[in-house]
Design a protein around this motif. Structure first.
Motif, PDB file in Angstrom:
ATOM      1  N   SER A 387       0.831  -1.203   0.000  1.00 12.36           N
ATOM      2  CA  SER A 387       0.000   0.000   0.000  1.00 12.36           C
ATOM      3  C   SER A 387       0.867   1.254   0.000  1.00 12.36           C
ATOM      4  CB  SER A 387      -0.924   0.003   1.225  1.00 12.36           C
ATOM      5  OG  SER A 387      -1.642   1.217   1.304  1.00 12.36           O
ATOM      6  N   ILE A 388       1.913   1.258   0.791  1.00 12.48           N
ATOM      7  CA  ILE A 388       2.829   2.406   0.808  1.00 12.48           C
ATOM      8  C   ILE A 388       3.427   2.616  -0.579  1.00 12.48           C
ATOM      9  CG2 ILE A 388       5.040   3.252   1.703  1.00 12.48           C
ATOM     10  CD1 ILE A 388       4.309   1.906   4.378  1.00 12.48           C
ATOM     11  N   ASP A 389       3.837   1.540  -1.228  1.00 16.36           N
ATOM     12  CA  ASP A 389       4.408   1.651  -2.581  1.00 16.36           C
ATOM     13  C   ASP A 389       3.370   2.175  -3.574  1.00 16.36           C
ATOM     14  OD1 ASP A 389       6.758   0.631  -1.565  1.00 16.36           O
ATOM     15  OD2 ASP A 389       6.397  -1.409  -2.294  1.00 16.36           O
ATOM     16  N   PHE A 390       2.141   1.691  -3.458  1.00 20.96           N
ATOM     17  CA  PHE A 390       1.059   2.123  -4.339  1.00 20.96           C
ATOM     18  C   PHE A 390       0.792   3.618  -4.172  1.00 20.96           C
ATOM     19  CE2 PHE A 390      -3.532   2.832  -4.990  1.00 20.96           C
ATOM     20  CZ  PHE A 390      -3.674   2.408  -6.297  1.00 20.96           C
ATOM     21  N   VAL A 391       0.688   4.073  -2.932  1.00 26.71           N
ATOM     22  CA  VAL A 391       0.424   5.486  -2.658  1.00 26.71           C
ATOM     23  C   VAL A 391       1.611   6.350  -3.074  1.00 26.71           C
ATOM     24  CG1 VAL A 391      -0.013   7.170  -0.820  1.00 26.71           C
ATOM     25  CG2 VAL A 391      -1.191   4.955  -0.797  1.00 26.71           C
ATOM     26  N   SER A 392       2.816   5.849  -2.857  1.00 23.93           N
ATOM     27  CA  SER A 392       4.019   6.592  -3.245  1.00 23.93           C
ATOM     28  C   SER A 392       4.050   6.892  -4.733  1.00 23.93           C
ATOM     29  CB  SER A 392       5.265   5.794  -2.835  1.00 23.93           C
ATOM     30  OG  SER A 392       6.449   6.441  -3.253  1.00 23.93           O
ATOM     31  N   ALA A 393       3.591   5.925  -5.535  1.00 24.90           N
ATOM     32  CA  ALA A 393       3.606   6.088  -6.988  1.00 24.90           C
ATOM     33  C   ALA A 393       2.583   7.099  -7.475  1.00 24.90           C
ATOM     34  CB  ALA A 393       3.356   4.739  -7.660  1.00 24.90           C
ATOM     35  N   LEU A 394       1.639   7.496  -6.598  1.00 24.57           N
ATOM     36  CA  LEU A 394       0.574   8.420  -6.996  1.00 24.57           C
ATOM     37  C   LEU A 394       0.777   9.822  -6.445  1.00 24.57           C
ATOM     38  CD1 LEU A 394      -2.532   6.096  -6.515  1.00 24.57           C
ATOM     39  CD2 LEU A 394      -1.447   6.751  -8.656  1.00 24.57           C
ATOM     40  N   GLY A 395       1.969  10.120  -5.972  1.00 18.13           N
ATOM     41  CA  GLY A 395       2.226  11.449  -5.422  1.00 18.13           C
ATOM     42  C   GLY A 395       3.702  11.640  -5.166  1.00 18.13           C
ATOM     43  N   THR A 396       4.016  12.393  -4.118  1.00 19.15           N
ATOM     44  CA  THR A 396       5.411  12.584  -3.738  1.00 19.15           C
ATOM     45  C   THR A 396       5.996  11.252  -3.286  1.00 19.15           C
ATOM     46  OG1 THR A 396       4.916  14.838  -3.034  1.00 19.15           O
ATOM     47  CG2 THR A 396       6.973  13.845  -2.234  1.00 19.15           C
ATOM     48  N   ALA A 397       7.130  10.902  -3.837  1.00 15.97           N
ATOM     49  CA  ALA A 397       7.721   9.602  -3.541  1.00 15.97           C
ATOM     50  C   ALA A 397       8.011   9.458  -2.047  1.00 15.97           C
ATOM     51  CB  ALA A 397       8.994   9.412  -4.341  1.00 15.97           C
ATOM     52  N   ILE A 398       7.608   8.330  -1.496  1.00 13.78           N
ATOM     53  CA  ILE A 398       7.934   7.984  -0.114  1.00 13.78           C
ATOM     54  C   ILE A 398       9.291   7.277  -0.129  1.00 13.78           C
ATOM     55  CG2 ILE A 398       7.249   6.577   1.876  1.00 13.78           C
ATOM     56  CD1 ILE A 398       4.327   6.928   0.873  1.00 13.78           C
ATOM     57  N   THR A 399      10.235   7.804   0.628  1.00 14.85           N
ATOM     58  CA  THR A 399      11.592   7.267   0.578  1.00 14.85           C
ATOM     59  C   THR A 399      11.674   5.915   1.287  1.00 14.85           C
ATOM     60  OG1 THR A 399      12.323   8.267   2.649  1.00 14.85           O
ATOM     61  CG2 THR A 399      12.466   9.631   0.646  1.00 14.85           C
ATOM     62  N   PRO A 400      12.672   5.101   0.935  1.00 14.41           N
ATOM     63  CA  PRO A 400      12.868   3.829   1.653  1.00 14.41           C
ATOM     64  C   PRO A 400      13.034   4.027   3.152  1.00 14.41           C
ATOM     65  CG  PRO A 400      14.149   3.854  -0.375  1.00 14.41           C
ATOM     66  CD  PRO A 400      13.590   5.241  -0.213  1.00 14.41           C
ATOM     67  N   ALA A 401      13.688   5.112   3.533  1.00 12.34           N
ATOM     68  CA  ALA A 401      13.897   5.371   4.963  1.00 12.34           C
ATOM     69  C   ALA A 401      12.573   5.679   5.653  1.00 12.34           C
ATOM     70  CB  ALA A 401      14.868   6.533   5.141  1.00 12.34           C
ATOM     71  N   GLU A 402      11.706   6.458   5.019  1.00 15.41           N
ATOM     72  CA  GLU A 402      10.399   6.781   5.602  1.00 15.41           C
ATOM     73  C   GLU A 402       9.531   5.524   5.716  1.00 15.41           C
ATOM     74  OE1 GLU A 402       9.743  11.377   4.003  1.00 15.41           O
ATOM     75  OE2 GLU A 402       9.345   9.675   2.649  1.00 15.41           O
ATOM     76  N   LYS A 403       9.596   4.709   4.694  1.00 10.11           N
ATOM     77  CA  LYS A 403       8.830   3.469   4.715  1.00 10.11           C
ATOM     78  C   LYS A 403       9.328   2.545   5.826  1.00 10.11           C
ATOM     79  CE  LYS A 403       7.675  -0.531   1.814  1.00 10.11           C
ATOM     80  NZ  LYS A 403       7.784  -1.133   0.450  1.00 10.11           N
ATOM     81  N   ALA A 404      10.620   2.383   5.925  1.00  7.57           N
ATOM     82  CA  ALA A 404      11.201   1.509   6.943  1.00  7.57           C
ATOM     83  C   ALA A 404      10.894   2.015   8.350  1.00  7.57           C
ATOM     84  CB  ALA A 404      12.706   1.401   6.735  1.00  7.57           C
ATOM     85  N   ALA A 405      10.941   3.334   8.519  1.00  4.04           N
ATOM     86  CA  ALA A 405      10.660   3.908   9.837  1.00  4.04           C
ATOM     87  C   ALA A 405       9.233   3.590  10.280  1.00  4.04           C
ATOM     88  CB  ALA A 405      10.883   5.414   9.805  1.00  4.04           C
ATOM     89  N   TYR A 406       8.307   3.630   9.358  1.00  5.92           N
ATOM     90  CA  TYR A 406       6.912   3.323   9.704  1.00  5.92           C
ATOM     91  C   TYR A 406       6.733   1.837   9.977  1.00  5.92           C
ATOM     92  CZ  TYR A 406       1.827   3.053   9.468  1.00  5.92           C
ATOM     93  OH  TYR A 406       0.501   2.808   9.768  1.00  5.92           O
ATOM     94  N   LEU A 407       7.294   1.010   9.111  1.00  5.58           N
ATOM     95  CA  LEU A 407       7.109  -0.433   9.254  1.00  5.58           C
ATOM     96  C   LEU A 407       7.732  -0.983  10.538  1.00  5.58           C
ATOM     97  CD1 LEU A 407       7.646  -1.641   5.563  1.00  5.58           C
ATOM     98  CD2 LEU A 407       5.506  -1.644   6.861  1.00  5.58           C
ATOM     99  N   THR A 408       8.697  -0.280  11.084  1.00  5.71           N
ATOM    100  CA  THR A 408       9.346  -0.730  12.323  1.00  5.71           C
ATOM    101  C   THR A 408       8.853   0.049  13.542  1.00  5.71           C
ATOM    102  OG1 THR A 408      11.207   0.763  11.884  1.00  5.71           O
ATOM    103  CG2 THR A 408      11.424  -1.521  11.148  1.00  5.71           C
ATOM    104  N   SER A 409       7.808   0.848  13.353  1.00  4.51           N
ATOM    105  CA  SER A 409       7.299   1.693  14.441  1.00  4.51           C
ATOM    106  C   SER A 409       6.201   0.985  15.224  1.00  4.51           C
ATOM    107  CB  SER A 409       6.738   2.995  13.862  1.00  4.51           C
ATOM    108  OG  SER A 409       5.472   2.762  13.239  1.00  4.51           O
ATOM    109  N   ALA A 410       5.722   1.655  16.274  1.00  6.56           N
ATOM    110  CA  ALA A 410       4.638   1.118  17.099  1.00  6.56           C
ATOM    111  C   ALA A 410       3.298   1.134  16.380  1.00  6.56           C
ATOM    112  CB  ALA A 410       4.537   1.917  18.398  1.00  6.56           C
TER     113      ALA A 410
END
Length: 517
Positions: A387-410
């Motif tokens: 879902s993050i990849d899908f949304v990233s492709a439809l707007g401002t790119a979500i960086t790998p670091a931002e994605k990783a930070a969320y996936l490893t968060s609470a």
């Protein structure tokens, strides 16, 4: 109606008796083909699929709280008497797709073009599934009998069985290696998968997965079968079923885009804002901001993200409705102009009919119910990641670091042991925002909104909120279905409607077969 039918019959008999071929030939144009081929019929069908969902999403979107703003009775779980509003999925199934798919099947079987036959069967399966999940009991067996002018309704369980039959027949036809159905013949008309039979087979398995996973309250529910279907369905975002939109004019633009100006009065909702900022997730005090937020919704002028509760005009303690953005990302209904907007609310963005993300959340739910928590956790993470990849492709790119930070968060459960059905369903609800209207409604109803399913799971408790008052006809109950289309049914087929209770003012609150034990 009977008088009209009798007069028409007499007229037809008189013409036949008078040897009228030359008379009828006045409407035959030798320069125009009188038999339309499958490749000509096929491309417009995809636009019909998109149209049906998006038109009815104007009302259903409010009911499931993807859209807010007190725009219409949808947010009150209500209906509009004497109107075709909320009847576009019906129209799509019986008029936009229906007979055209039958023509394709007949034409293609005669030509032994089995890929076209499979495509028509796949769309039929999808359409029957979508229509029954939206309306409940519908006309199935007699639907295309041209010799009738009154049509009987069939129970939802029969429609579910027909979806399974059609999807399996489609898979068989796409698997055939005989006949004359080539990629070269199919590809120009196939705007979705460019003639790739393997991807169409996966789409069929996605339909089967939806069908089987809606039955969680039934004794026959089989989570292992659901997982099997998902594993044979879409394997990545590259296989998403997306209906393309050119977006250069209002005629070829996305129905949700600024050129069409259909969402000016709608507003982003409190539930979407709360999921994206972590408020409604399992550990809100430790949650982080979802990296999808800036692409999916918009901040108010003071840079704070807000959304409206159901059927609310005033925004609450700080801002009024006209200061809360609409889905385009504009304030007060201001049209941002062509090619503006965001996420799935741009003019030229395609509309998803089915995604890999949805399939992974279906798998996560089934695995959780099966007791395979490790598999459930893996599918849950796959769903969020894709879902993050899908949304990233439809707007401002979500960086790998931002994605990783969320996936490893609470905000995301880090272990299989800590995963709950609530985690799965809330992330699915968020991921399907803007396109999975019917599927999200199926989830809400199979969990009886906030009351829970037969196993006692209550994923939407304290998240989904009923309006302060239901529509007057509801008797204090939430909506469970939409009524059949007014013009084709309430004008011409009223006796059949009475047999299923659709003449009652609260018919739309009758529970679905699929959601009951």
């Amino acid at each position: 109606m009977k008088k009209i039918y009798i007069l028409f019959s007499v007229f037809a008999i008189l013409i036949a008796a008078s040897g009228c071929k030359k008379y009828l030939d006045v409407n035959t144009d030798p320069a125009t083909p009188q038999e339309v081929s499958s490749k000509t019929l096929t491309p417009p069908l995809f636009a019909q699929m998109e149209r049906g969902i998006q038109y009815d999403a104007r009302y259903l979107g409010g009911l499931i709280q993807y859209f807010g703003g007190a725009v219409n009775v949808g947010e009150q779980h209500g209906w509009i008497a004497g109107s075709d509003n909320m009847g576009e999925i019906w129209r799509t199934n019986y008029f936009g797709l229906g007979a055209n798919l039958n023509l394709i099947i007949n034409d293609s079987e005669a030509k032994q073009e089995y890929n076209y036959v499979g495509m028509a069967q796949a769309l039929k399966a999808w359409s029957w599934q979508t229509t029954t999940d939206y309306h409940g009991d519908i006309i199935l067996k007699q639907a295309f009998d041209v010799n009738r002018y009154v049509y009987d309704y069939d129970p939802q369980r029969d429609v579910y069985a027909e979806v399974v039959r059609l999807a399996n027949e489609s898979i068989k036809n796409f698997s055939r290696t005989d006949g004359n159905g080539t990629v070269a013949k199919f590809s120009p008309a196939d705007l979705i998968y460019a003639g790739d039979n393997a991807k169409w087979i996966k789409f069929n398995y996605g339909v089967l997965a939806r069908n089987a996973n809606n039955l969680v309250n039934k004794a026959t529910y089989d989570p292992a079968k659901v997982i099997e279907y998902v594993d044979k369905s879409l394997a990545s975002n590259a296989e998403n079923f997306i209906v393309p939109n050119t977006g250069t004019t209002a005629l070829n633009g996305n129905f949700f885009g600024p050129l069409r100006a259909n969402l000016a009065s709608y507003r982003q909702t409190a539930i979407i804002v709360g999921l994206l900022d972590g408020t409604y997730l399992s550990n809100p005090t430790a949650s982080v901001i979802d990296p999808r937020r800036n692409n999916m919704i918009t901040a108010s002028p003071d840079l704070i993200f807000r959304g409206l509760p159901p059927f609310t005009i005033d925004g609450g303690t700080v801002l009024a409705k006209n200061q809360i953005p609409n889905p385009w990302g504009a304030l007060g209904g201001t049209n941002p102009g062509p090619n503006q907007g965001k996420y799935l609310f741009r003019d030229n963005v395609g509309f998803p009919i089915m995604t890999y993300t949805e399939m992974q959340f279906i798998k996560a739910e089934a695995a959780f119910r099966k007791g395979d928590l490790a598999l459930a956790h893996t599918a849950y993470l796959n769903g969020i990641s894709s879902s993050i990849d899908f949304v990233s492709a439809l707007g401002t790119a979500i960086t790998p670091a931002e994605k990783a930070a969320y996936l490893t968060s609470a905000s995301v459960k880090q272990t299989a042991a800590s995963l709950t059905i609530r985690d799965i369903m809330l992330q699915k609800y968020l991921a399907l925002y803007g396109y999975g209207f019917v599927e999200t409604w199926c989830d809400l109803r199979k969990f009886n909104y906030m009351d829970g399913d037969v196993a006692g799971n209550k994923p939407y408790l304290n998240v989904y909120r009923y309006p302060t008052s239901f529509y007057v006809d509801n008797g204090g109950k939430p909506a469970q279905r939409y009524r059949p289309r007014y013009n084709s049914e309430y004008l011409w087929n009223t006796e059949s409607l009475k047999k299923i209770g659709a003449d009652k003012s609260d018919y739309h609150t009758y529970k679905m077969w699929f959601s009951q034990p």
